[in-house]
Design a protein around this motif. Sequence first.
Motif, short mmCIF file in Angstrom:
data_model
loop_
_atom_site.label_atom_id
_atom_site.label_comp_id
_atom_site.label_asym_id
_atom_site.label_seq_id
_atom_site.Cartn_x
_atom_site.Cartn_y
_atom_site.Cartn_z
N GLU A 1 11.00 -11.03 38.08
CA GLU A 1 11.55 -10.92 36.74
C GLU A 1 11.71 -9.46 36.30
OE1 GLU A 1 9.32 -13.28 34.02
OE2 GLU A 1 9.84 -15.17 35.01
N GLU A 2 10.71 -8.65 36.55
CA GLU A 2 10.79 -7.25 36.14
C GLU A 2 11.92 -6.54 36.88
OE1 GLU A 2 7.94 -3.25 35.90
OE2 GLU A 2 7.09 -5.21 36.42
N GLN A 3 12.07 -6.82 38.16
CA GLN A 3 13.15 -6.22 38.95
C GLN A 3 14.51 -6.66 38.43
OE1 GLN A 3 12.72 -7.11 43.11
NE2 GLN A 3 14.61 -6.05 43.71
N VAL B 1 15.06 -18.16 33.04
CA VAL B 1 15.04 -16.98 32.17
C VAL B 1 16.45 -16.66 31.68
CG1 VAL B 1 12.99 -16.02 33.28
CG2 VAL B 1 15.24 -15.41 34.14
N GLU B 2 16.49 -15.94 30.56
CA GLU B 2 17.78 -15.62 29.95
C GLU B 2 17.80 -14.15 29.55
OE1 GLU B 2 20.36 -14.88 26.39
OE2 GLU B 2 18.18 -14.72 26.60
N LEU B 3 18.97 -13.54 29.68
CA LEU B 3 19.16 -12.18 29.20
C LEU B 3 20.58 -12.03 28.68
CD1 LEU B 3 17.90 -8.85 30.60
CD2 LEU B 3 20.37 -9.09 30.22
N THR B 4 20.71 -11.46 27.48
CA THR B 4 22.02 -11.14 26.93
C THR B 4 22.38 -9.72 27.36
OG1 THR B 4 21.68 -12.59 25.03
CG2 THR B 4 23.40 -10.91 24.84
N LEU B 5 23.48 -9.61 28.06
CA LEU B 5 23.86 -8.34 28.68
C LEU B 5 24.22 -7.30 27.60
CD1 LEU B 5 24.00 -7.81 31.74
CD2 LEU B 5 26.48 -8.03 31.58
N PRO B 6 23.50 -6.18 27.56
CA PRO B 6 23.79 -5.15 26.55
C PRO B 6 25.09 -4.41 26.87
CG PRO B 6 22.06 -4.40 28.02
CD PRO B 6 22.34 -5.83 28.39
N GLY C 1 19.31 -7.46 25.99
CA GLY C 1 18.81 -6.57 27.03
C GLY C 1 17.39 -6.85 27.47
N ASP C 2 16.73 -7.82 26.82
CA ASP C 2 15.36 -8.17 27.21
C ASP C 2 15.37 -9.54 27.88
OD1 ASP C 2 14.19 -5.85 26.15
OD2 ASP C 2 14.14 -6.74 24.14
N LEU C 3 14.61 -9.67 28.94
CA LEU C 3 14.52 -10.93 29.65
C LEU C 3 13.60 -11.88 28.88
CD1 LEU C 3 15.74 -11.80 32.44
CD2 LEU C 3 13.45 -11.51 33.37
N VAL C 4 14.09 -13.08 28.62
CA VAL C 4 13.32 -14.09 27.86
C VAL C 4 13.05 -15.28 28.77
CG1 VAL C 4 13.30 -15.62 25.86
CG2 VAL C 4 14.38 -13.36 25.69
N ARG C 5 11.79 -15.64 28.90
CA ARG C 5 11.42 -16.80 29.72
C ARG C 5 11.53 -18.07 28.88
NH1 ARG C 5 5.73 -16.25 32.34
NH2 ARG C 5 6.80 -14.45 33.26
#
Length: 223
Positions: free
Chosen positions: A209-211, A150-155, A134-138
């Motif tokens: 990224e925040e959006q 960037v990568e995010l694992t969908l919660p 759930g957190d965006l990782v650069r």
Amino acid sequence: MRVAIAGAGAVGRSIAGELLENGHEVLLVDKAPTAISVERVPQAGVAARRRLRDHLLDEAALQRCNVVIAATGDDKVNLVVSLLAKTEYGVPRVVARVNNPKNEWLFNEAWGVDVAVSTPRLMSALVEEAVSVGDLVRLLRFSHGDANLVELTLPPESAVAGTSVGDVDWPQDTSLVTIIRGSRVLTPSAEETLEAGDELLFVAAQAREEQLEDLLQVRRETS
């Protein structure tokens, strides 16, 4: 593809070995002749002199290279090699190693760098990627266009879980590149349904990224 690697230390030799295995032509360049262990990468060409300056780069014929990789342990040298490769030799693609994260802001288009790879930042990003949901990782910064990988694992409770890719209102200046689902690597078609636990890889403008993270976060209950 012809690749010149400035810096024949452990990092440079490892990169050379990988590229050679993939069938590319590789030239190792280093200011210290003793630094190049030819027996470790016997198929690589070698150029070495006591000072890594124009005459050595001329010998390496950088103008014939498709890619130059500045991989020394000195950020100042990597910046100079990148700038010369791009401005003096017209190399199409320049990749530079960043040793000190504090210097990362210098590794940009103005210094001839197309892609900057910060080893400390990459290692910390991979740790974050392995443990965060759930957190965006650069993962990687691209110099052109101020874009990042960037990568995010969908919660499980993400607002877009169960939604088709084409139905998501993605932020401007972002592109979903790949969906990793278990052992599968999926090309994101408009019909593909996003699932909890999917690893999503994006190329996104830093300003978005925040959006993007807000969009993919846990859905908020409405009263």
